[in-house]
Design an enzyme around this catalytic site. Structure first.
Site, PDB file in Angstrom:
ATOM      1  N   LYS A 177      21.393  43.146  20.888  1.00 34.04           N
ATOM      2  CA  LYS A 177      20.989  44.558  20.885  1.00 34.04           C
ATOM      3  C   LYS A 177      19.614  44.586  20.240  1.00 34.04           C
ATOM      4  CE  LYS A 177      21.808  48.929  21.589  1.00 34.04           C
ATOM      5  NZ  LYS A 177      21.987  49.522  22.930  1.00 34.04           N
ATOM      6  N   TYR A 208      30.954  40.706  10.350  1.00 37.65           N
ATOM      7  CA  TYR A 208      32.304  40.434   9.837  1.00 37.65           C
ATOM      8  C   TYR A 208      32.273  39.906   8.402  1.00 37.65           C
ATOM      9  CZ  TYR A 208      35.326  40.974  13.962  1.00 37.65           C
ATOM     10  OH  TYR A 208      36.079  41.459  14.998  1.00 37.65           O
ATOM     11  N   ASP A 245      33.784  39.792  19.888  1.00 40.16           N
ATOM     12  CA  ASP A 245      35.143  40.325  19.757  1.00 40.16           C
ATOM     13  C   ASP A 245      35.398  41.352  20.851  1.00 40.16           C
ATOM     14  OD1 ASP A 245      37.653  40.930  18.516  1.00 40.16           O
ATOM     15  OD2 ASP A 245      36.734  42.724  17.650  1.00 40.16           O
ATOM     16  N   ASP A 263      25.436  46.741  25.500  1.00 39.34           N
ATOM     17  CA  ASP A 263      26.009  47.869  26.259  1.00 39.34           C
ATOM     18  C   ASP A 263      25.959  47.569  27.760  1.00 39.34           C
ATOM     19  OD1 ASP A 263      23.239  47.985  26.004  1.00 39.34           O
ATOM     20  OD2 ASP A 263      23.134  50.174  25.880  1.00 39.34           O
ATOM     21  N   ASP A 319      37.654  40.873  24.714  1.00 37.95           N
ATOM     22  CA  ASP A 319      38.812  41.673  25.126  1.00 37.95           C
ATOM     23  C   ASP A 319      38.581  42.248  26.513  1.00 37.95           C
ATOM     24  OD1 ASP A 319      40.186  41.341  22.730  1.00 37.95           O
ATOM     25  OD2 ASP A 319      40.776  43.451  22.620  1.00 37.95           O
TER      26      ASP A 319
END
Ligand code: IPM
Ligand code: MG
Length: 366
Positions: free
Chosen positions: A192, A141, A248, A224, A252
């Site tokens: 990851k 970000y 983020d 994942d 959600d």
């Protein structure tokens, strides 16, 4: 001395849901004798329209000088054409960065009354209580360099930089371990590291930090797989810790497990426990101004604010008020009040204002 809250409603449904949270705050002040002063400012599109920028220096100063910020939501189609650096979201990102609000706590808790509204089977989500700890001021970000450049052959290329310093990883890991210690003592770090060096370092530092937390069981998951596990068997998780972008996305996903993203509050804290509190959902421009938005995430964000940034050793009133607000929300759900996002056949369909009124009523009369 009174405590200071800065209220930044923002755009879309932000002002409507904020108005409900402020009603609830007034009721809480009355019932618990809280000494809190509220000031107001503009952020996001509202600030662009008024000041030409998504966060003015004056508003940023007000934010710095307050004990806590109650934030609504920013963004909308009206400002979508603006270049990235001048968009409403920038106001939010700037607040996070300038106040060093690196620790984003996103609880995903299922109110038992809403088990049926989850998109997963009730038995998969009944009793769900996950805390996602998202690093909020670093990673891709904020990494530099970033931008869009034109290559020699005239083709354009977009680029961002995914970076984390050891100290940034260490401080968010500490927050997550401490949080796990107060709950189920299990922490899953999401990365990851099979592909990205930066998250390989992430894993190394988290493991290193775990030496100080032998009482917390640490596990690791690739992002994942974590996304898949969240929808396959979400109750396996207690606390999850991850970087800005993965957090983020996963938050959600976790939010939806609880029936509606309209229910979830969040806290973003710095080292001084100064914090910004906001719903996990966005500005929902499609239903703005229609008295349809669910104000409960904003109201629950107020409860988090009272608990994390305003309660201190000298006064238990704020923590008691936070508990009472959360109980009032649960009571309102028990009574069958529902906004459209959590509605079921035969429920008491409520608008934004009615939902806010119902919470105030429960808060003052129980
Ligand atoms: C969130 C939002 C923000 C983010 C946007 C509005 C910049 O999606 O708080 O999750 O990406 O962090
Ligand atoms: Mg998001």
């Amino acid at each position: 001395m009174s405590k200071q809250i800065l209220c930044l409603p923002g755009d879309g449904i932000g002002p409507e849901i904020m108005a409900q949270a402020l009603k609830v705050l007034d009721a809480a002040k009355q019932r618990f004798g809280l000494n809190i002063e509220v000031s107001h400012g503009l952020v996001g599109g509202a600030a662009i329209d008024h000041d030409g920028v998504p966060l003015s220096d004056e508003t940023l100063d007000m934010a710095r000088n307050s004990d806590a910020i109650l934030f609504g939501a920013v963004g909308g189609p009206k400002w979508d054409h603006l270049p990235m650096a001048g968009r409403p979201e920038k106001g939010l990102l700037q607040l996070r960065s300038e106040l060093d609000l690196f620790a984003n706590l996103r609880p995903a808790i299922l109110f038992p009354q809403l088990a049926e509204t989850s998109s997963l089977k009730p038995e998969l989500v009944a009793g769900l209580d996950i805390l996602i700890v998202r690093e909020l001021t670093g990673g891709i970000y904020f990494g530099e360099p970033r931008g869009v450049r034109t290559l020699e052959n005239g083709e354009r290329e977009g680029f961002n930089t995914y970076v984390y310093r050891e100290s940034e990883i260490r401080r968010i890991a500490k927050v997550a371990f401490e949080a796990a210690r107060k709950r189920g003592r299990r922490l899953c770090s999401v990365d990851k590291s099979n592909v990205l060096e930066v998250t390989g370092l992430w894993r190394e530092v988290v493991i290193d930090e775990s030496a100080s937390y032998n009482d917390v069981e640490l596990s690791h998951m690739y992002v994942d797989n974590a996304a898949m596990q969240l929808v396959r068997a979400p109750k396996q998780f207690d606390v999850m810790v991850t970087g800005n972008m993965f957090g983020d996305i996963l938050s959600d996903c976790a939010a939806m497990l609880t029936g509606s993203i309209g229910m979830l509050p969040s806290a973003s804290l710095n080292e001084k426990n100064q914090g910004m509190y906001e719903p996990v959902h966005g500005s929902a421009p499609d239903i703005a101004g229609e008295n349809k938005a669910n104000p409960l995430a904003q109201i629950l964000s107020l409860a988090m604010l009272l608990r994390y940034s305003l309660a201190d050793g000298s006064s238990l009133a704020e923590a008691a008020a936070a508990d009472a607000i959360e109980k009032a929300v649960s009571d309102v759900l028990d009574k069958g009040y529902r906004t459209g996002d959590i509605a079921f056949d035969g429920c008491q369909l409520a608008g934004t204002v009615e939902m806010g009124d119902a919470v105030v009523e429960c808060l003052l009369n129980t």
